[in-house]
Design an enzyme around this catalytic site. Structure first.
Site, PDB file in Angstrom:
ATOM      1  CB  CYS A 162      -0.983  -0.012   1.157  1.00 52.85           C
ATOM      2  SG  CYS A 162      -0.273   0.261   2.805  1.00 52.85           S
ATOM      3  CG  ASP A 163       4.270   1.223   2.392  1.00 50.23           C
ATOM      4  OD1 ASP A 163       3.330   0.420   2.541  1.00 50.23           O
ATOM      5  OD2 ASP A 163       5.207   1.300   3.197  1.00 50.23           O
ATOM      6  CB  ALA A 164       3.296   1.237  -4.124  1.00 50.18           C
ATOM      7  CG  PHE A 166       3.084   8.922  -0.151  1.00 55.49           C
ATOM      8  CD1 PHE A 166       2.289   9.905   0.409  1.00 55.49           C
ATOM      9  CD2 PHE A 166       4.435   9.197  -0.336  1.00 55.49           C
ATOM     10  CE1 PHE A 166       2.827  11.140   0.768  1.00 55.49           C
ATOM     11  CE2 PHE A 166       4.980  10.420   0.015  1.00 55.49           C
ATOM     12  CZ  PHE A 166       4.169  11.401   0.576  1.00 55.49           C
TER      13      PHE A 166
END
Length: 377
Positions: A162-164, A166
C-alpha cells in the site's frame, strides 16, 4: 546545505511527546501562524543538517521528506524550502533511484517536478530522467506485471504494497498535469485499481499493507493479539496522504476522479473514528494497546490529509477540533533543536517508537501536516 541557511529567531516550542508536564509549555499557542512556521523551519534545518536515507539520497525516504518540503514551500513561499529542494535536485542530477519497476524509486521526482513548475529559468530543471523512469515503469513488461514474481508477499502486481500509492501515483499525476499528457494518468489509474482491489478492506475502510495481512475468511498470516486485523498507521497514512496529493493536482473533469474522492472520504471518516483521545494515532490502528503511545509519521500523514480535506471542502469543518488536537500532539513531539521524535523506524507493520526515534520521512510528514494546518480556518 547547513551553511547555506540564514539564522532565524526561534520561539520556545513543546518538547517530547506526551511526557511534558511543565505547565508553562501548555501556554504556548501552537496554532499561531508564526509558531507553526517556526516549528516547520526548525524541522527543515535540523533534517538538512542531519541527512539520513535508507539506501541512497534518491530513495523513497528522501522522496517522502522532500515532498513535505515542497508542500511547505507551496504554502509559505519561504525560500529556505526552495533552496533545499534545488540543492538536492542538482546534487542528484535530477535522477530517480535505479529500480525502474519499483514505485519507491520515483518518489523523489515529486520534488523535481515541483521545482520545474516553479522555476522561471528555462533549462534549470531536467525532467528527462523522470520521463524515462515513468515510461519504463508504466509501459515496459516486468515480472510483477506478468504475475510471475511470486513470494510470500504475493508480489504479482506492480504496486503490491500500500505504501506504493504514496510513492508513485502523485508523481505520475503531477507529471501528466505538467506535460499535459493524460495517458500517464490513465496508466496510473489502472495500476492503482489493482492495488485497491487487492488490499482495500471495504468493511474496515483501511488498507492492508500487503497480502500477508489480508484476511481470507478466517485464515490470515498475521493478526493482532486482540484478534483484530493488522492495519498499520503509517501504511494507511501513505495511502490517504497520497490521495490528498493526487486530488490536489488531478483535473476536476478527470473521468475517474470521483473514485478517488469517495475513497478519500471513506478513509478519512474511518481515520477520524479511531483517533485516540490524545490526538496521535497508534502504530496499530485497531489494536492501539499493542504499542500504547502516539507515533508521528503515520499521524503526520493523517493530519495532512484530514486538514487538506477540510481546506478543500471534502470534509466538514466540524472535524477541525480533531485535526487541531492531532497537530498539538505532534508539536509536543518536536525537540527543542527541531528534530521530530516519536517516529517509527523503517518497517512494514506496527512497531514501537520512542521520544528519540526519528526518520527523514517523519520530518516530511510533519512538514506536510504543517502546510495544511497553516491554512485551517
Amino acid at each position: 546545505m547547513k551553511n547555506s541557511f540564514i539564522a532565524v529567531l526561534v520561539l520556545l516550542i513543546l518538547s517530547g511527546c506526551n511526557d511534558s508536564k511543565d505547565d508553562s509549555s501548555l501556554k504556548i499557542n501552537v496554532f499561531n501562524d508564526a509558531q507553526i512556521k517556526n516549528s516547520m523551519i526548525k524541522a527543515l534545518e535540523w533534517q538538512e543538517a542531519h541527512p539520513i536515507f535508507a539506501i541512497h539520497p534518491t530513495d523513497w525516504t528522501n522522496g517522502a521528506y522532500y515532498t513535505g518540503v515542497a508542500r511547505a514551500h507551496k504554502t509559505t513561499k519561504n525560500m529556505m524550502y526552495m533552496a533545499a529542494l534545488k540543492n538536492q535536485a542538482v546534487h542528484n542530477d535530477w535522477k530517480p533511484f535505479k529500480r525502474l519497476h519499483h514505485a519507491d524509486d520515483i518518489a523523489i521526482s515529486y520534488s523535481y517536478l515541483y521545482v520545474a513548475i516553479n522555476e522561471k529559468r528555462r533549462g534549470f530543471a531536467d525532467l528527462e530522467p523522470t520521463k524515462n523512469f515513468l515510461d519504463a515503469h508504466l509501459y515496459e513488461d516486468n515480472s510483477w506485471k506478468a504475475g510471475t514474481n511470486r513470494s510470500k508477499e504475493d508480489k504479482t502486481i506492480l504496486w503490491w504494497w500500500c505504501d506504493a500509492l504514496f510513492m508513485a501515483p502523485p508523481v505520475i499525476n503531477l507529471y501528466a498535469k505538467h506535460t499535459e499528457q493524460p495517458k500517464y494518468l490513465d496508466a496510473m489509474h489502472e495500476y492503482y485499481m489493482e492495488t485497491y482491489n487487492r488490499l482495500y478492506d471495504k468493511d474496515e475502510r483501511l488498507f492492508a499493507r500487503d497480502m500477508r495481512f489480508v484476511w481470507n475468511g478466517s485464515k490470515v498470516d498475521r493478526k493482532e493479539p486482540n484478534d483484530k486485523k493488522v492495519f498499520w498507521s503509517r501504511g494507511n497514512g501513505w495511502v490517504i496522504g497520497g490521495l490528498a496529493l493526487l486530488l490536489d493536482d488531478m483535473p476536476e473533469d478527470y473521468e475517474h476522479r470521483e473514485f478517488y474522492v469517495n475513497l478519500y472520504k471513506e478513509m478519512a471518516g474511518r481515520i477520524l473514528e479511531i483517533q485516540p483521545s490524545d490526538g496521535l494515532w497508534r502504530t496499530s490502528l485497531l489494536s492501539p494497546e499493542s504499542y500504547d503511545h502516539g507515533e508521528v509519521s503515520g499521524s503526520g500523514f493523517h493530519t495532512f490529509a484530514l486538514a487538506w480535506g477540510i481546506n478543500n471542502g471534502l470534509l466538514d469543518k466540524k472535524h477541525i477540533p480533531a485535526v487541531k488536537k492531532a497537530w498539538k500532539a505532534m508539536a509536543a513531539c518536536q525537540h527543542d533543536d527541531g528534530r521530530v521524535g516519536w517516529v517509527q523506524n523503517i518497517g512494514a507493520f506496527p512497531e514501537p517508537a520512542s521520544k528519540d526515534s526519528y526518520q527523514n520521512f517523519g520530518t516530511g510528514a510533519f512538514l506536510l501536516a504543517g502546510s495544511e494546518i497553516l491554512k485551517l480556518q
